[in-house]
Scaffold this active site. Structure first.
Site, PDB file in Angstrom:
ATOM      1  N   HIS A   1      -1.904  15.979-116.490  1.00  0.00           N
ATOM      2  CA  HIS A   1      -1.930  15.486-115.106  1.00  0.00           C
ATOM      3  C   HIS A   1      -0.730  16.027-114.322  1.00  0.00           C
ATOM      4  CE1 HIS A   1      -1.520  12.158-112.004  1.00  0.00           C
ATOM      5  NE2 HIS A   1      -2.765  12.555-111.821  1.00  0.00           N
TER       6      HIS A   1
ATOM      7  N   ASP B   1      -6.605  13.537-110.778  1.00  0.00           N
ATOM      8  CA  ASP B   1      -6.551  12.103-111.061  1.00  0.00           C
ATOM      9  C   ASP B   1      -7.770  11.647-111.866  1.00  0.00           C
ATOM     10  OD1 ASP B   1      -4.179  12.082-109.675  1.00  0.00           O
ATOM     11  OD2 ASP B   1      -4.883  10.834-108.018  1.00  0.00           O
TER      12      ASP B   1
END
Length: 132
Positions: A55, A106
Site C-alpha cells: 500500500h 486502498d
C-alpha cells in the site's frame, strides 16, 4: 497532524470496514508491524505488514503520476468515490485518473488485510529494533 486529510483516511477506514465487518481499523491496523501506520522500513514482519508495504509503495507510485501532481506529496488528501456491497468494494468509474489509482491502492490493501492473519504481538512493535 501532518497534512493528512481526515476525510480521505476515513474513506480507507470505511473500505476496511467493508472487507472486514466489525473491525476497528484505527485501533487494529495503525502502528502494526513495520509498515502499517506512517512511514515504514525494513522487512515486513508478516502477511498483514506486507499488505501495508504494498500500500505504501502504491502511494509512492501515485505521487509520480502526472494526474496526481496536485497532491502536494500526500495521497491521503485525495478523496474518491467507492461503494460497498456485502464485503465487496467497488471503485466508482466516476473517479478521475488520480482518484481511481488511489482508490485501487486502498481497495487492494483492504482486500489484502481481510485475507491476512492478525498477530497481536506485531501491534506497537519496537520498530527501531525490529524494522532496521
Amino acid at each position: 497532524e501532518n497534512g493528512i486529510s481526515p476525510r480521505a483516511v476515513w474513506q480507507f477506514r470505511s473500505m476496511i470496514q467493508c472487507t472486514i465487518p466489525n473491525s476497528k481499523p484505527y485501533l487494529e491496523f495503525n502502528d502494526y508491524g513495520c509498515y502499517c501506520g506512517l512511514g515504514g522500513s525494513g522487512t515486513p514482519v508478516d502477511e498483514l505488514d506486507a499488505c501495508c508495504q504494498v500500500h505504501d509503495n502504491c502511494y509512492t507510485q501515485a505521487k509520480e503520476l502526472s494526474s496526481c501532481r496536485f497532491l502536494v506529496d500526500n495521497p491521503y488528501t485525495e478523496s474518491y468515490k467507492f461503494s460497498c456491497s456485502g464485503t465487496e468494494v467497488t471503485c466508482s468509474d466516476k473517479n478521475n485518473a488520480c482518484e481511481a489509482f488511489i482508490c485501487n491502492c486502498d481497495r487492494n490493501a483492504a482486500i489484502c488485510f481481510s485475507k491476512a492473519p492478525y498477530n497481536p504481538e506485531n501491534k506497537n512493535l519496537d520498530s527501531k529494533r525490529k524494522c532496521a
